[in-house]
Design a protein around this motif. Structure first.
Motif, PDB file in Angstrom:
ATOM      1  N   UNK A 176     -21.053  -6.001   2.171  1.00  0.00           N
ATOM      2  CA  UNK A 176     -21.666  -4.592   2.247  1.00  0.00           C
ATOM      3  C   UNK A 176     -22.049  -3.723   2.651  1.00  0.00           C
ATOM      4  N   UNK A 177     -22.051  -4.267   4.578  1.00  0.00           N
ATOM      5  CA  UNK A 177     -21.768  -3.887   5.343  1.00  0.00           C
ATOM      6  C   UNK A 177     -20.413  -2.628   6.544  1.00  0.00           C
ATOM      7  N   UNK A 178     -19.599  -3.865   5.758  1.00  0.00           N
ATOM      8  CA  UNK A 178     -18.784  -2.728   5.870  1.00  0.00           C
ATOM      9  C   UNK A 178     -18.163  -2.005   4.747  1.00  0.00           C
ATOM     10  N   UNK A 179     -18.212  -2.344   3.497  1.00  0.00           N
ATOM     11  CA  UNK A 179     -18.381  -1.643   2.246  1.00  0.00           C
ATOM     12  C   UNK A 179     -18.833   0.102   2.711  1.00  0.00           C
ATOM     13  N   UNK A 180     -19.908  -0.023   3.639  1.00  0.00           N
ATOM     14  CA  UNK A 180     -20.623   1.283   3.861  1.00  0.00           C
ATOM     15  C   UNK A 180     -20.290   1.813   5.144  1.00  0.00           C
ATOM     16  N   UNK A 181     -18.994   1.698   5.439  1.00  0.00           N
ATOM     17  CA  UNK A 181     -18.223   2.525   6.626  1.00  0.00           C
ATOM     18  C   UNK A 181     -17.311   3.611   6.186  1.00  0.00           C
ATOM     19  N   UNK A 182     -16.953   4.381   6.671  1.00  0.00           N
ATOM     20  CA  UNK A 182     -16.676   5.569   5.905  1.00  0.00           C
ATOM     21  C   UNK A 182     -14.849   4.997   6.828  1.00  0.00           C
ATOM     22  N   UNK A 183     -14.506   6.367   6.283  1.00  0.00           N
ATOM     23  CA  UNK A 183     -12.575   5.803   6.366  1.00  0.00           C
ATOM     24  C   UNK A 183     -12.205   5.599   8.121  1.00  0.00           C
ATOM     25  N   UNK A 203      -6.957   1.951  -4.369  1.00  0.00           N
ATOM     26  CA  UNK A 203      -6.338   0.586  -3.841  1.00  0.00           C
ATOM     27  C   UNK A 203      -5.503   0.733  -2.240  1.00  0.00           C
ATOM     28  N   UNK A 204      -5.444   1.639  -1.427  1.00  0.00           N
ATOM     29  CA  UNK A 204      -5.506   2.205  -0.032  1.00  0.00           C
ATOM     30  C   UNK A 204      -7.033   1.356   0.655  1.00  0.00           C
ATOM     31  N   UNK A 205      -7.739   2.155  -0.189  1.00  0.00           N
ATOM     32  CA  UNK A 205      -9.322   1.738   0.469  1.00  0.00           C
ATOM     33  C   UNK A 205      -9.499   0.157   0.760  1.00  0.00           C
ATOM     34  N   UNK A 206      -9.202  -0.297  -0.728  1.00  0.00           N
ATOM     35  CA  UNK A 206      -9.557  -1.858  -0.653  1.00  0.00           C
ATOM     36  C   UNK A 206      -8.420  -2.682   0.132  1.00  0.00           C
ATOM     37  N   UNK A 207      -7.592  -2.052   0.437  1.00  0.00           N
ATOM     38  CA  UNK A 207      -6.871  -2.801   1.310  1.00  0.00           C
ATOM     39  C   UNK A 207      -7.883  -3.205   2.753  1.00  0.00           C
ATOM     40  N   UNK A 208      -7.453  -1.545   2.710  1.00  0.00           N
ATOM     41  CA  UNK A 208      -8.480  -0.847   4.126  1.00  0.00           C
ATOM     42  C   UNK A 208      -9.556  -2.174   3.972  1.00  0.00           C
ATOM     43  N   UNK A 217       1.134  -1.125  -0.123  1.00  0.00           N
ATOM     44  CA  UNK A 217      -0.033  -0.212   0.268  1.00  0.00           C
ATOM     45  C   UNK A 217       0.632   1.276  -0.339  1.00  0.00           C
ATOM     46  N   UNK A 218       1.946   1.265   0.550  1.00  0.00           N
ATOM     47  CA  UNK A 218       2.893   2.099   0.868  1.00  0.00           C
ATOM     48  C   UNK A 218       3.285   2.425  -0.586  1.00  0.00           C
ATOM     49  N   UNK A 219       3.436   2.014  -1.597  1.00  0.00           N
ATOM     50  CA  UNK A 219       3.930   2.153  -3.532  1.00  0.00           C
ATOM     51  C   UNK A 219       2.822   2.846  -4.000  1.00  0.00           C
ATOM     52  N   UNK A 220       1.923   2.201  -3.670  1.00  0.00           N
ATOM     53  CA  UNK A 220       0.366   2.520  -4.554  1.00  0.00           C
ATOM     54  C   UNK A 220      -0.171   4.107  -4.332  1.00  0.00           C
ATOM     55  N   UNK A 221      -0.372   4.107  -4.938  1.00  0.00           N
ATOM     56  CA  UNK A 221      -1.027   5.660  -5.532  1.00  0.00           C
ATOM     57  C   UNK A 221      -2.208   5.705  -5.245  1.00  0.00           C
ATOM     58  N   UNK A 222      -2.865   4.572  -5.932  1.00  0.00           N
ATOM     59  CA  UNK A 222      -4.089   5.129  -5.510  1.00  0.00           C
ATOM     60  C   UNK A 222      -4.817   5.438  -4.755  1.00  0.00           C
ATOM     61  N   UNK A 223      -5.907   6.108  -4.377  1.00  0.00           N
ATOM     62  CA  UNK A 223      -6.763   6.078  -2.898  1.00  0.00           C
ATOM     63  C   UNK A 223      -7.500   5.005  -3.349  1.00  0.00           C
TER      64      UNK A 223
END
Length: 113
Positions: A70-77, A51-56, A43-49
């Motif tokens: 679906x529930x997890x995807x509805x959470x904010x950062x 990609x980082x969101x997918x990792x989270x 994730x540190x080498x990825x520049x796409x937000x």
């Protein structure tokens, strides 16, 4: 003969509540920890937000395997970060934080009198 029963050394149970439903936080195995650390390194080498969101999201799914995607995807950062942080801290640290917050509230209430 001495016996160390590792089954007795289970982690304390933690749960989180999302939309009124409680989900247990799964204890992470060593293999999952290695996978997570590798993902964080990537994730540190990825520049796409995205990609980082997918990792989270993947990390949240490992922590809450019984929670629907679906529930997890509805959470904010902020909520995802809070979930991850909550899963990492020990119960003693949580209690210390709660104790400090109670003292703060009590001090403020005393000042108002």
């Amino acid at each position: 003969m001495r016996l160390l029963n590792l089954d007795d050394l289970s982690a304390p149970k933690k749960t989180v509540q999302i939309r009124g439903v409680e989900y247990p936080i799964a204890e992470q195995s060593l293999g999952q920890l290695i996978e997570l650390l590798n993902e964080q390194k990537k994730a540190k080498t990825k520049t796409s937000e995205a990609d980082v969101a997918q990792m989270l999201l993947q990390q949240a799914q490992m922590l809450l395997p019984t929670c629907p995607t679906e529930v997890l995807s509805s959470l904010n950062i902020r909520q995802l970060n809070a979930l991850i942080e909550f899963s990492r801290v020990s119960d003693d640290e949580i209690l210390e934080g709660v104790g400090a917050e109670v003292k703060k509230v009590e001090a403020e209430a005393t000042k108002e009198k």
